[in-house]
Motif scaffolding. Sequence first.
Motif, PDB file in Angstrom:
ATOM      1  N   MET A   1       0.849  -1.196   0.000  1.00 16.20           N
ATOM      2  CA  MET A   1       0.000   0.000   0.000  1.00 16.20           C
ATOM      3  C   MET A   1       0.881   1.240   0.000  1.00 16.20           C
ATOM      4  O   MET A   1       1.804   1.341   0.794  1.00 16.20           O
ATOM      5  N   ALA A   2       0.615   2.158  -0.897  1.00 17.58           N
ATOM      6  CA  ALA A   2       1.395   3.387  -0.968  1.00 17.58           C
ATOM      7  C   ALA A   2       1.177   4.204   0.299  1.00 17.58           C
ATOM      8  O   ALA A   2       0.069   4.303   0.801  1.00 17.58           O
ATOM      9  N   GLN A   3       2.269   4.765   0.815  1.00 19.14           N
ATOM     10  CA  GLN A   3       2.188   5.540   2.040  1.00 19.14           C
ATOM     11  C   GLN A   3       2.123   7.026   1.723  1.00 19.14           C
ATOM     12  O   GLN A   3       2.602   7.492   0.694  1.00 19.14           O
ATOM     13  N   ARG A   4       1.496   7.782   2.593  1.00 20.10           N
ATOM     14  CA  ARG A   4       1.481   9.223   2.468  1.00 20.10           C
ATOM     15  C   ARG A   4       1.725   9.834   3.832  1.00 20.10           C
ATOM     16  O   ARG A   4       1.547   9.172   4.857  1.00 20.10           O
ATOM     17  N   ARG A   5       2.123  11.081   3.850  1.00 22.82           N
ATOM     18  CA  ARG A   5       2.464  11.743   5.108  1.00 22.82           C
ATOM     19  C   ARG A   5       1.179  12.127   5.856  1.00 22.82           C
ATOM     20  O   ARG A   5       0.271  12.729   5.290  1.00 22.82           O
ATOM     21  N   LEU A   6       1.119  11.756   7.108  1.00 27.73           N
ATOM     22  CA  LEU A   6      -0.035  12.065   7.943  1.00 27.73           C
ATOM     23  C   LEU A   6       0.352  13.050   9.039  1.00 27.73           C
ATOM     24  O   LEU A   6       1.517  13.145   9.415  1.00 27.73           O
ATOM     25  N   ARG A   7      -0.646  13.749   9.546  1.00 25.34           N
ATOM     26  CA  ARG A   7      -0.473  14.569  10.745  1.00 25.34           C
ATOM     27  C   ARG A   7      -1.312  13.959  11.869  1.00 25.34           C
ATOM     28  O   ARG A   7      -2.319  13.310  11.619  1.00 25.34           O
ATOM     29  N   ARG A   8      -0.904  14.192  13.108  1.00 30.55           N
ATOM     30  CA  ARG A   8      -1.615  13.628  14.255  1.00 30.55           C
ATOM     31  C   ARG A   8      -3.085  14.040  14.235  1.00 30.55           C
ATOM     32  O   ARG A   8      -3.963  13.205  14.458  1.00 30.55           O
ATOM     33  N   ARG A   9      -3.356  15.311  13.969  1.00 28.72           N
ATOM     34  CA  ARG A   9      -4.741  15.780  13.968  1.00 28.72           C
ATOM     35  C   ARG A   9      -5.570  15.049  12.916  1.00 28.72           C
ATOM     36  O   ARG A   9      -6.747  14.736  13.138  1.00 28.72           O
ATOM     37  N   GLU A  10      -4.979  14.752  11.783  1.00 29.69           N
ATOM     38  CA  GLU A  10      -5.683  14.020  10.731  1.00 29.69           C
ATOM     39  C   GLU A  10      -6.055  12.619  11.184  1.00 29.69           C
ATOM     40  O   GLU A  10      -7.153  12.130  10.908  1.00 29.69           O
ATOM     41  N   VAL A  11      -5.128  11.978  11.913  1.00 28.47           N
ATOM     42  CA  VAL A  11      -5.396  10.630  12.416  1.00 28.47           C
ATOM     43  C   VAL A  11      -6.535  10.658  13.435  1.00 28.47           C
ATOM     44  O   VAL A  11      -7.444   9.821  13.397  1.00 28.47           O
ATOM     45  N   ILE A  12      -6.506  11.626  14.329  1.00 32.66           N
ATOM     46  CA  ILE A  12      -7.545  11.728  15.363  1.00 32.66           C
ATOM     47  C   ILE A  12      -8.901  12.025  14.724  1.00 32.66           C
ATOM     48  O   ILE A  12      -9.920  11.410  15.076  1.00 32.66           O
ATOM     49  N   ASP A  13      -8.930  12.968  13.785  1.00 29.85           N
ATOM     50  CA  ASP A  13     -10.190  13.293  13.111  1.00 29.85           C
ATOM     51  C   ASP A  13     -10.733  12.080  12.358  1.00 29.85           C
ATOM     52  O   ASP A  13     -11.951  11.845  12.326  1.00 29.85           O
ATOM     53  N   ALA A  14      -9.840  11.315  11.760  1.00 30.50           N
ATOM     54  CA  ALA A  14     -10.268  10.115  11.041  1.00 30.50           C
ATOM     55  C   ALA A  14     -10.847   9.086  12.003  1.00 30.50           C
ATOM     56  O   ALA A  14     -11.824   8.397  11.683  1.00 30.50           O
ATOM     57  N   ALA A  15     -10.260   8.975  13.179  1.00 31.63           N
ATOM     58  CA  ALA A  15     -10.775   8.035  14.177  1.00 31.63           C
ATOM     59  C   ALA A  15     -12.176   8.435  14.620  1.00 31.63           C
ATOM     60  O   ALA A  15     -13.069   7.584  14.772  1.00 31.63           O
ATOM     61  N   ILE A  16     -12.387   9.727  14.832  1.00 34.36           N
ATOM     62  CA  ILE A  16     -13.719  10.215  15.224  1.00 34.36           C
ATOM     63  C   ILE A  16     -14.736   9.892  14.131  1.00 34.36           C
ATOM     64  O   ILE A  16     -15.835   9.389  14.407  1.00 34.36           O
ATOM     65  N   ALA A  17     -14.375  10.167  12.889  1.00 36.41           N
ATOM     66  CA  ALA A  17     -15.280   9.884  11.771  1.00 36.41           C
ATOM     67  C   ALA A  17     -15.556   8.389  11.659  1.00 36.41           C
ATOM     68  O   ALA A  17     -16.694   7.970  11.394  1.00 36.41           O
ATOM     69  N   PHE A  18     -14.532   7.579  11.866  1.00 33.47           N
ATOM     70  CA  PHE A  18     -14.694   6.122  11.768  1.00 33.47           C
ATOM     71  C   PHE A  18     -15.643   5.620  12.855  1.00 33.47           C
ATOM     72  O   PHE A  18     -16.552   4.820  12.588  1.00 33.47           O
ATOM     73  N   ILE A  19     -15.444   6.078  14.092  1.00 33.37           N
ATOM     74  CA  ILE A  19     -16.311   5.646  15.187  1.00 33.37           C
ATOM     75  C   ILE A  19     -17.743   6.086  14.937  1.00 33.37           C
ATOM     76  O   ILE A  19     -18.698   5.331  15.159  1.00 33.37           O
ATOM     77  N   ASN A  20     -17.919   7.316  14.471  1.00 31.57           N
ATOM     78  CA  ASN A  20     -19.273   7.812  14.206  1.00 31.57           C
ATOM     79  C   ASN A  20     -19.971   7.015  13.114  1.00 31.57           C
ATOM     80  O   ASN A  20     -21.201   6.873  13.137  1.00 31.57           O
ATOM     81  N   GLU A  21     -19.203   6.472  12.186  1.00 32.57           N
ATOM     82  CA  GLU A  21     -19.811   5.704  11.101  1.00 32.57           C
ATOM     83  C   GLU A  21     -19.968   4.228  11.456  1.00 32.57           C
ATOM     84  O   GLU A  21     -21.021   3.632  11.181  1.00 32.57           O
ATOM     85  N   HIS A  22     -18.940   3.651  12.074  1.00 29.89           N
ATOM     86  CA  HIS A  22     -18.922   2.200  12.254  1.00 29.89           C
ATOM     87  C   HIS A  22     -19.053   1.747  13.712  1.00 29.89           C
ATOM     88  O   HIS A  22     -19.343   0.574  13.953  1.00 29.89           O
ATOM     89  N   GLY A  23     -18.815   2.643  14.661  1.00 26.89           N
ATOM     90  CA  GLY A  23     -18.874   2.268  16.062  1.00 26.89           C
ATOM     91  C   GLY A  23     -17.518   1.889  16.623  1.00 26.89           C
ATOM     92  O   GLY A  23     -16.610   1.491  15.885  1.00 26.89           O
ATOM     93  N   ILE A  24     -17.395   2.016  17.926  1.00 19.62           N
ATOM     94  CA  ILE A  24     -16.111   1.772  18.585  1.00 19.62           C
ATOM     95  C   ILE A  24     -15.682   0.316  18.465  1.00 19.62           C
ATOM     96  O   ILE A  24     -14.485   0.014  18.394  1.00 19.62           O
TER      97      ILE A  24
END
Length: 221
Positions: free
Chosen positions: A1-24
Motif C-alpha cells: 500500500m502506498a504511504q502518504r504523510r499524515l499529521r496527528r490531527r488528521e489521524v484523530i479526526d479520522a478516528a472520530i469519523a470512523f467511530i461515528n460511522e462504524h462504532g467503537i
Amino acid sequence: MAQRRLRRREVIDAAIAFINEHGIQSLTMRRLGASLGVEAMALYRHVPSRDELIAAAVGEVVDGLFDDELMQHEPKSWEEYLQCVAHALRNLALSQPKMFPLLVTQPPDAPWLRPPLRSIRWVEHFLSSLKRYDFSDDRAVACYKAFTSFILGDLLLQVSALDTDATPAPERVDAGQAEEDLEDFPTVSRLRDKLAENHADREFSDGLDELIERIRTTLDG
C-alpha cells in the motif's frame, strides 16, 4: 500500500469519523489505516496505541464543544450559561451518538472530574463562569456536580434510544413473545403505549428547568 504523510490531527479526526460511522467495536488500527490509505504502522508514529487514539479522539470531541454556536456569545445570566452548555452537549450527543458514550467510559483528565464535562479546560470554564455570576466556591462545585449528573443521565438515555452500537445491542424480542411476557404484568401491559411515547425534547427542557430552579433556590437560601 502506498504511504502518504499524515499529521496527528488528521489521524484523530479520522478516528472520530470512523467511530461515528462504524462504532467503537469496529475500530482497529488496521481498519483506520486502510481508511486513510496507509498501513497501520504509519499510525503508530502519531499515537502509541488504540487506547491512546480513543483517548485523544474523546479529548478532541470534548474540546469541540467550545466551537458550538451556543458557546460563541456571552450569556447574560448563569441560567442562560447553563442552558447554552446543556444544549451544546445535547447537540453533541445527538449528532455523534456513537462517540458520546465514550465521554463516559474513558478516564477523565483527573479522577475528581465528572463526565461529560470531563476535561480540566472545560471544568475551569464552567466554574470560572459561575464565579463571574457571584457563585461561591462551594455552590459552583455543587452546581457542576448536579449539572453533570442530570446531563449524563438524560443524554445517555437519549443516545441509547438511537440504537447505536456503542454497546452491544440486545436481541430483539418478537411481538408474540412480548405479549406473552406481559401476561402476568397487567399494569405494564395497560400502560405500555404510554411508556413507548417519546417526549425527549420536552423532558430534557423540563428537567433542565427544574435543575436550574433547584440551583436558584440554593442561591436564595
